[in-house]
Motif scaffolding. Sequence first.
Motif, PDB file in Angstrom:
ATOM      1  N   LEU A  17      -7.542 -14.853 -10.848  1.00 23.42           N
ATOM      2  CA  LEU A  17      -6.904 -13.783 -11.590  1.00 23.42           C
ATOM      3  C   LEU A  17      -7.943 -13.106 -12.467  1.00 23.42           C
ATOM      4  N   ALA A  18      -7.991 -11.795 -12.398  1.00 21.65           N
ATOM      5  CA  ALA A  18      -8.900 -11.005 -13.223  1.00 21.65           C
ATOM      6  C   ALA A  18      -8.087 -10.054 -14.074  1.00 21.65           C
ATOM      7  N   THR A  19      -8.737  -9.413 -15.028  1.00 17.87           N
ATOM      8  CA  THR A  19      -8.049  -8.415 -15.830  1.00 17.87           C
ATOM      9  C   THR A  19      -7.514  -7.297 -14.949  1.00 17.87           C
ATOM     10  N   GLU A  20      -8.258  -6.974 -13.882  1.00 17.99           N
ATOM     11  CA  GLU A  20      -7.861  -5.880 -13.000  1.00 17.99           C
ATOM     12  C   GLU A  20      -6.668  -6.224 -12.121  1.00 17.99           C
ATOM     13  N   GLY A  21      -6.501  -7.498 -11.795  1.00 16.43           N
ATOM     14  CA  GLY A  21      -5.405  -7.860 -10.902  1.00 16.43           C
ATOM     15  C   GLY A  21      -5.448  -9.336 -10.566  1.00 16.43           C
ATOM     16  N   ARG A  79       2.393  -9.717  -2.314  1.00 11.38           N
ATOM     17  CA  ARG A  79       3.322  -8.677  -2.732  1.00 11.38           C
ATOM     18  C   ARG A  79       2.877  -7.975  -4.010  1.00 11.38           C
ATOM     19  N   SER A  80       1.688  -8.312  -4.488  1.00 10.73           N
ATOM     20  CA  SER A  80       1.224  -7.717  -5.740  1.00 10.73           C
ATOM     21  C   SER A  80       0.363  -6.486  -5.498  1.00 10.73           C
ATOM     22  N   HIS A  81      -0.816  -6.680  -4.931  1.00 15.02           N
ATOM     23  CA  HIS A  81      -1.752  -5.585  -4.710  1.00 15.02           C
ATOM     24  C   HIS A  81      -2.084  -5.497  -3.221  1.00 15.02           C
ATOM     25  N   PHE A  82      -2.790  -4.446  -2.843  1.00 11.14           N
ATOM     26  CA  PHE A  82      -3.282  -4.323  -1.474  1.00 11.14           C
ATOM     27  C   PHE A  82      -4.716  -4.837  -1.441  1.00 11.14           C
ATOM     28  N   PHE A  83      -4.990  -5.757  -0.509  1.00  8.32           N
ATOM     29  CA  PHE A  83      -6.277  -6.432  -0.453  1.00  8.32           C
ATOM     30  C   PHE A  83      -7.086  -6.012   0.769  1.00  8.32           C
ATOM     31  N   GLU A  84      -8.373  -5.842   0.544  1.00 13.24           N
ATOM     32  CA  GLU A  84      -9.352  -5.748   1.614  1.00 13.24           C
ATOM     33  C   GLU A  84     -10.463  -6.745   1.281  1.00 13.24           C
ATOM     34  N   PHE A  85     -11.251  -7.104   2.306  1.00 14.93           N
ATOM     35  CA  PHE A  85     -12.274  -8.114   2.109  1.00 14.93           C
ATOM     36  C   PHE A  85     -13.557  -7.692   2.825  1.00 14.93           C
ATOM     37  N   LEU A  86     -14.646  -7.674   2.072  1.00 11.57           N
ATOM     38  CA  LEU A  86     -15.951  -7.333   2.627  1.00 11.57           C
ATOM     39  C   LEU A  86     -16.666  -8.615   3.042  1.00 11.57           C
ATOM     40  N   PRO A  87     -17.010  -8.779   4.326  1.00 11.64           N
ATOM     41  CA  PRO A  87     -17.730  -9.985   4.750  1.00 11.64           C
ATOM     42  C   PRO A  87     -19.020 -10.157   3.950  1.00 11.64           C
ATOM     43  N   ALA A  88     -19.276 -11.375   3.486  1.00  8.58           N
ATOM     44  CA  ALA A  88     -20.449 -11.624   2.640  1.00  8.58           C
ATOM     45  C   ALA A  88     -21.750 -11.342   3.370  1.00  8.58           C
ATOM     46  N   LEU A 143      -9.607  -4.523  -4.265  1.00 12.68           N
ATOM     47  CA  LEU A 143      -8.221  -4.367  -4.709  1.00 12.68           C
ATOM     48  C   LEU A 143      -7.794  -2.902  -4.739  1.00 12.68           C
ATOM     49  N   THR A 144      -6.524  -2.675  -4.417  1.00 10.12           N
ATOM     50  CA  THR A 144      -5.841  -1.426  -4.744  1.00 10.12           C
ATOM     51  C   THR A 144      -4.603  -1.824  -5.541  1.00 10.12           C
ATOM     52  N   THR A 145      -4.465  -1.310  -6.772  1.00 14.26           N
ATOM     53  CA  THR A 145      -3.398  -1.763  -7.654  1.00 14.26           C
ATOM     54  C   THR A 145      -2.564  -0.601  -8.173  1.00 14.26           C
ATOM     55  N   GLY A 146      -1.404  -0.943  -8.693  1.00 17.02           N
ATOM     56  CA  GLY A 146      -0.533   0.044  -9.312  1.00 17.02           C
ATOM     57  C   GLY A 146      -1.028   0.524 -10.653  1.00 17.02           C
ATOM     58  N   LEU A 175       0.823  -1.200   0.000  1.00 13.84           N
ATOM     59  CA  LEU A 175       0.000   0.000   0.000  1.00 13.84           C
ATOM     60  C   LEU A 175       0.862   1.257   0.000  1.00 13.84           C
ATOM     61  N   ARG A 176       1.915   1.270   0.813  1.00 14.27           N
ATOM     62  CA  ARG A 176       2.810   2.440   0.841  1.00 14.27           C
ATOM     63  C   ARG A 176       3.427   2.671  -0.529  1.00 14.27           C
ATOM     64  N   ARG A 177       3.841   1.596  -1.175  1.00 14.27           N
ATOM     65  CA  ARG A 177       4.465   1.722  -2.497  1.00 14.27           C
ATOM     66  C   ARG A 177       3.498   2.333  -3.510  1.00 14.27           C
ATOM     67  N   ILE A 178       2.265   1.834  -3.543  1.00 16.33           N
ATOM     68  CA  ILE A 178       1.280   2.318  -4.513  1.00 16.33           C
ATOM     69  C   ILE A 178       0.954   3.785  -4.264  1.00 16.33           C
ATOM     70  N   LEU A 179       0.756   4.146  -2.997  1.00 17.51           N
ATOM     71  CA  LEU A 179       0.415   5.534  -2.683  1.00 17.51           C
ATOM     72  C   LEU A 179       1.576   6.468  -2.986  1.00 17.51           C
ATOM     73  N   ARG A 180       2.776   6.035  -2.665  1.00 14.68           N
ATOM     74  CA  ARG A 180       3.958   6.872  -2.922  1.00 14.68           C
ATOM     75  C   ARG A 180       4.162   7.063  -4.424  1.00 14.68           C
ATOM     76  N   GLN A 181       4.015   5.994  -5.184  1.00 22.36           N
ATOM     77  CA  GLN A 181       4.245   6.079  -6.630  1.00 22.36           C
ATOM     78  C   GLN A 181       3.232   6.991  -7.322  1.00 22.36           C
ATOM     79  N   ASN A 182       2.030   7.092  -6.771  1.00 17.33           N
ATOM     80  CA  ASN A 182       0.957   7.815  -7.460  1.00 17.33           C
ATOM     81  C   ASN A 182       0.506   9.080  -6.737  1.00 17.33           C
ATOM     82  N   ALA A 183       1.334   9.559  -5.830  1.00 18.59           N
ATOM     83  CA  ALA A 183       0.980  10.772  -5.077  1.00 18.59           C
ATOM     84  C   ALA A 183       0.849  11.990  -5.986  1.00 18.59           C
TER      85      ALA A 183
END
Length: 558
Positions: free
Chosen positions: A331-335, A352-361, A382-385, A39-47
């Motif tokens: 695997l999806a097109t998005e990530g 190590r790919s994306h930042f994941f969160e999960f919504l309880p069903a 997902l949060t992706t680069g 998450l830090r990497r993605i936010l830093r890269q796209n600030a």
Amino acid sequence: MSSLLSTLANTLWALASLPKALRFHWGLRDGTAAQRQVLRRILRQNADSDIGRKYDFASIDSVSAYQDRVPLTTHADWEASIDRIAAGEDGVLTSEPVRLLEPTSGSTAATKWIPYTDALQDEFQRAVAPWILDLFLHHPQLLTGSAYWSVSPVGDRPKQTSGGVPVGFADDSDYLGPVQGRLVRAVMAVPPCVRRLRDVETFRYVTLLGLLRRADLTLVSVWNPTFFTILLERLPDWGPRLAHDLERGALSPPGSLPTAVREKLEKQWAPRLERASVLRAALSEEAAARHRRLWPHLRVVSCWADGPAAAHADELATLLPHAHLQPKGLLATEGVVTIPMTGAPAGVPAVRSHFFEFLPADGGDPVLLDDLETGGRYDVVLTTGGGLYRYQLRDRVEVADRWRGVPCLRFVGKTDQVVDRFGEKLNARHVQTVIGAACDAHALDPAFAMLAPDERTPPGYTLFLQADAANAKLREVAQRVETDLRDNYHYDYCRRLDQLGPLRLFRVTGDARSTYLERCIAMGQRAGDVKPTALHSAPDWSDHFDGRALDITVPDAA
């Protein structure tokens, strides 16, 4: 290609995968720390992007701060930004340039675009590398042979947006990056140019011919298992012709073959008398024995095997019993969400790919990877680069168990009224739009209209219509529905590959709504929870509705 060259290329690929694979396994030791680092990497890269400035990525110093500041999103929230990217604007969702827009099926529209950046491609490689190395380590025979990879739709041709942004990868292996891509192309059993063939039967024939040339085939990687099952089903009918072409070094597919592709293949494919002899002998055997004789070194078949694909994966496994069938990760097109790892009870999260969160069903606030409970069901965020932030993927997973301390995830199905039996990804909202437009165009006001899968041979979809109108008008509506459904990127793909047959039409009589309600209740729904829908996932509604099928003519799938 000689066994020595195959071994060299595969060994180099394994070595190139080693650094990312080691970092992946190190990340599993503390998945929470690895996720925070992502998450830090993605936010830093796209600030410095527009979205980064809007939410002040530079000042976000914790996961909770990120969740408080950035809302949960869907593709609809990003469409305006992606339109700006398509028009040629830089720095919209990411600080780095968007290399291309990759198409996938949408919900409110037939197709949606996903931005691809170098960072997103690197995130995919962070997941592919440990998977590939794990395959080579646990199936060392793969090092010595060729492989069949199928990724992109047949006949897909890269193009550009009005702003000059490429749409789609030029070649399947481009997903893997320049180095790994070259190594993969070196061991491909079927040359990349074959995927450009627009005639589906020609594509299948030439693909089979390429596979039959390779006694050293060790790996088959496809998405939907029916893709390869249909390919194998053509062997008995085409066998004599294929044997002739093997023996002569010829190319005589059932359909047209572009001159450029023919010339390229003829330069590569010399006569293979011994393989022609093997094929002729194999044609007299039962399917499983035939395939074992043709590809005795096949060790791994990688395909979807969870959710709706499970039964079709079992069918493919019976056709290739001498090979290990490995379920693909999610695997999806998005990530990429999970990857298969030997010994794991289900897909291992790509920490190590994306930042994941999960919504309880069953509802509630999003939780992080380490908070998942075994047996629980969650919807992936997902949060992706690539510029998708807190993006609801609409994929539901179930926690199977833990492996090396990390919860492993099994795909259950889509959560946004998507029917996806063969990879067609039909969304109820889009189907509703299609049916509505077709009815309006032909001045039809149906009392009942619904699309549902049909498992008869060939499998496909049936449009159920109840209306006070002539059969001819219902046929016109159905033809328009099929035409508009073909605008769906993945539905059209499945139609062209004959994984789905043409749309069928069923004229409903009697009390359609009561029949619909009664069956939904029989399937376990409470009467008060049953809602009308333009798309239902249950098959074979024609066995329950009163009425009859009407013959229609729809555009050919080729």
